[in-house]
Design an enzyme around this catalytic site. Structure first.
Site, PDB file in Angstrom:
ATOM      1  N   ARG A  57       0.845  -1.217   0.000  1.00 56.53           N
ATOM      2  CA  ARG A  57       0.000   0.000   0.000  1.00 56.53           C
ATOM      3  C   ARG A  57       0.874   1.259   0.000  1.00 56.53           C
ATOM      4  O   ARG A  57       0.542   2.252  -0.641  1.00 56.53           O
ATOM      5  CB  ARG A  57      -0.935  -0.013   1.212  1.00 56.53           C
ATOM      6  CG  ARG A  57      -1.879  -1.203   1.097  1.00 56.53           C
ATOM      7  CD  ARG A  57      -3.149  -1.109   1.912  1.00 56.53           C
ATOM      8  NE  ARG A  57      -3.850  -2.384   1.755  1.00 56.53           N
ATOM      9  CZ  ARG A  57      -4.416  -3.061   2.724  1.00 56.53           C
ATOM     10  NH1 ARG A  57      -4.422  -2.569   3.944  1.00 56.53           N
ATOM     11  NH2 ARG A  57      -5.016  -4.208   2.490  1.00 56.53           N
TER      12      ARG A  57
ATOM     13  N   SER B 106     -14.396  -5.176   5.905  1.00 55.19           N
ATOM     14  CA  SER B 106     -14.772  -4.381   4.725  1.00 55.19           C
ATOM     15  C   SER B 106     -14.398  -5.104   3.439  1.00 55.19           C
ATOM     16  O   SER B 106     -15.043  -4.917   2.405  1.00 55.19           O
ATOM     17  CB  SER B 106     -14.155  -2.977   4.773  1.00 55.19           C
ATOM     18  OG  SER B 106     -12.774  -3.008   5.063  1.00 55.19           O
ATOM     19  N   GLY B 107     -13.352  -5.929   3.476  1.00 56.72           N
ATOM     20  CA  GLY B 107     -13.057  -6.830   2.359  1.00 56.72           C
ATOM     21  C   GLY B 107     -12.771  -6.168   1.032  1.00 56.72           C
ATOM     22  O   GLY B 107     -13.035  -6.734  -0.015  1.00 56.72           O
ATOM     23  N   GLY B 108     -12.253  -4.952   1.068  1.00 58.16           N
ATOM     24  CA  GLY B 108     -11.927  -4.289  -0.195  1.00 58.16           C
ATOM     25  C   GLY B 108     -13.055  -3.443  -0.766  1.00 58.16           C
ATOM     26  O   GLY B 108     -12.916  -2.867  -1.847  1.00 58.16           O
TER      27      GLY B 108
ATOM     28  N   LYS C 195     -16.410 -12.024  12.866  1.00 61.82           N
ATOM     29  CA  LYS C 195     -16.031 -11.012  11.866  1.00 61.82           C
ATOM     30  C   LYS C 195     -16.232 -11.604  10.464  1.00 61.82           C
ATOM     31  O   LYS C 195     -15.306 -12.125   9.862  1.00 61.82           O
ATOM     32  CB  LYS C 195     -14.575 -10.573  12.070  1.00 61.82           C
ATOM     33  CG  LYS C 195     -14.121  -9.520  11.067  1.00 61.82           C
ATOM     34  CD  LYS C 195     -12.750  -8.948  11.376  1.00 61.82           C
ATOM     35  CE  LYS C 195     -12.322  -7.969  10.277  1.00 61.82           C
ATOM     36  NZ  LYS C 195     -11.089  -7.239  10.587  1.00 61.82           N
TER      37      LYS C 195
ATOM     38  N   ARG D 246      -9.087  -1.275   5.540  1.00 65.51           N
ATOM     39  CA  ARG D 246      -8.960  -0.308   4.438  1.00 65.51           C
ATOM     40  C   ARG D 246     -10.084   0.720   4.420  1.00 65.51           C
ATOM     41  O   ARG D 246      -9.857   1.888   4.098  1.00 65.51           O
ATOM     42  CB  ARG D 246      -8.922  -1.045   3.096  1.00 65.51           C
ATOM     43  CG  ARG D 246      -7.513  -1.282   2.583  1.00 65.51           C
ATOM     44  CD  ARG D 246      -7.495  -2.091   1.303  1.00 65.51           C
ATOM     45  NE  ARG D 246      -7.990  -3.440   1.507  1.00 65.51           N
ATOM     46  CZ  ARG D 246      -8.104  -4.345   0.539  1.00 65.51           C
ATOM     47  NH1 ARG D 246      -7.768  -4.030  -0.690  1.00 65.51           N
ATOM     48  NH2 ARG D 246      -8.547  -5.564   0.797  1.00 65.51           N
TER      49      ARG D 246
ATOM     50  N   GLU E 263     -12.789 -14.816  12.142  1.00 65.89           N
ATOM     51  CA  GLU E 263     -12.983 -14.166  10.836  1.00 65.89           C
ATOM     52  C   GLU E 263     -12.945 -15.171   9.678  1.00 65.89           C
ATOM     53  O   GLU E 263     -11.895 -15.449   9.124  1.00 65.89           O
ATOM     54  CB  GLU E 263     -11.905 -13.090  10.610  1.00 65.89           C
ATOM     55  CG  GLU E 263     -12.050 -12.381   9.266  1.00 65.89           C
ATOM     56  CD  GLU E 263     -11.032 -11.274   9.041  1.00 65.89           C
ATOM     57  OE1 GLU E 263     -11.127 -10.595   7.998  1.00 65.89           O
ATOM     58  OE2 GLU E 263     -10.143 -11.083   9.883  1.00 65.89           O
TER      59      GLU E 263
END
Length: 344
Positions: free
Chosen positions: A34, A262-264, A220, A295, A178
């Site tokens: 990132r 949020s998974g992208g 999660k 993210r 998760e």
């Protein structure tokens, strides 16, 4: 009995007051990737500076109950010498830790992954507990495509999640469990719902077998949504309905909270979907619907900071704003005007 009550209290606190978790537990390679996209130096000092920016954001505890750290971060200090863990605790934020060692190729199952990290986990958890850590996280990765996920992949990952959760509770840490069904692919909303339900049912079967106390854990999961390359995308309400109906069928009422990854998803999309779920269902649900975004809270602030010391305050403002938007979504009070006001 004392430890049992502590676990229950911690789990409840993590989803109390319409707050949520901030995941800042990216591995060094992921964080570096990132940084590279924004021309930020990929060094330990740059990572330390970025994480210092996050945890020293003024009033972050207004909307963030807990922060998930990475092994490097949990050992780092503020430039004045104060340990990061102490800064979080003093701010009223519960420190947590990612303890899996990543998803590796699964033997005999091409295209599928199994999360590793159980070896030596008992000793690592004991060390983290001594450092003041009160909860942990383990991520399983379930890919969807033609012929996958296999039953073998789902069961192996569910068992690993359950064994991790049992070890956490033994050490006095709340496990954040998760199981992520990935967004990548062309699968439909209905296909995602079917696979997510199967994954969750299997995970809770294994948690039961391993004797994990459901009142002292957080789930999660992914939101139920079409794959990102699916030609038929879904409305906010369709995602909200599919997600909540899937959870109602698969998640026992004893679980105190569900904190979505949020998974992208784009930051505003993740927030708006959480808002739609709470607006439509909050009063009917046995568990809190919260957030555990990485993210979707961090990226806008990272884009603002880009490694520049004179951008720190502006980046912290953006981070605080995203956290507040997600708290508003838990109260079903989020709308686009909040974004417009922040930009103004």
């Amino acid at each position: 009995m004392m430890r049992k009550q502590t676990l229950i209290d911690t789990a409840r606190t993590l989803v109390a007051d319409d707050k949520g978790l901030l995941a800042m537990d990216e591995s060094n390679p992921t964080c570096n990737k990132r940084f590279a996209q924004l021309d930020i130096p990929q060094t330990e000092e740059a990572r330390r500076t970025w994480r210092e920016l996050i945890i020293t954001t003024p009033n972050l505890s207004d909307s963030i109950s807990g922060a998930i750290l990475y092994d490097e971060t949990v050992r780092q200090h503020h430039k004045d010498g104060t340990p990061f863990v102490k800064i979080l605790i003093d701010a009223g934020i519960i420190p947590g830790i990612k303890v899996d060692t990543g998803a590796k190729a699964m033997a005999g199952h091409p295209r599928e992954k199994i999360t590793e990290g159980l070896d030596g986990l008992r000793e690592r958890l004991a060390e983290y507990a001594q450092m003041g850590i009160r909860f942990a996280k383990w991520r399983a990765v379930i890919a969807m495509d033609a012929g996958i996920p296999s039953r073998a992949c789902i069961e192996a990952n569910a068992q690993a999640l359950a064994r991790y959760a049992a070890l956490c509770q033994e050490a006095g840490l709340v496990p954040v469990v998760e199981p992520e069904v990935l967004m990548n692919g062309a699968h439909t909303l209905a296909q995602c719902s079917k696979v997510t339900e199967e994954v969750l049912r299997t995970v809770f079967d294994q948690l039961y077998i391993q004797g994990v106390m459901l009142e002292g854990m957080i789930l999660k999961p992914n939101m139920v949504a079409p794959g990102i390359t699916c030609s038929q995308q879904a409305t906010m309400d369709e995602v909200a309905d599919a997600t909540v109906n899937c959870l109602l069928r698969a998640v026992p009422a004893a679980v105190p909270g569900i904190a979505f990854l949020s998974g992208g998803q784009a930051a505003e999309v993740a927030t708006a979907r959480l808002n739609a779920m709470n607006a439509r269902f909050k009063s009917q649900l046995p568990w809190a619907l919260a957030f555990s975004f990485a993210r979707a809270i961090q990226q806008p602030a990272l884009d603002m900071w880009i490694g520049k010391p004179d951008h720190v305050m502006a980046a912290q403002h953006v981070l605080y704003h995203r956290a507040k938007c997600n708290q508003a979504a838990r109260r079903s009070q989020y709308d686009v005007k909040m974004e417009e006001d922040a930009q103004a």
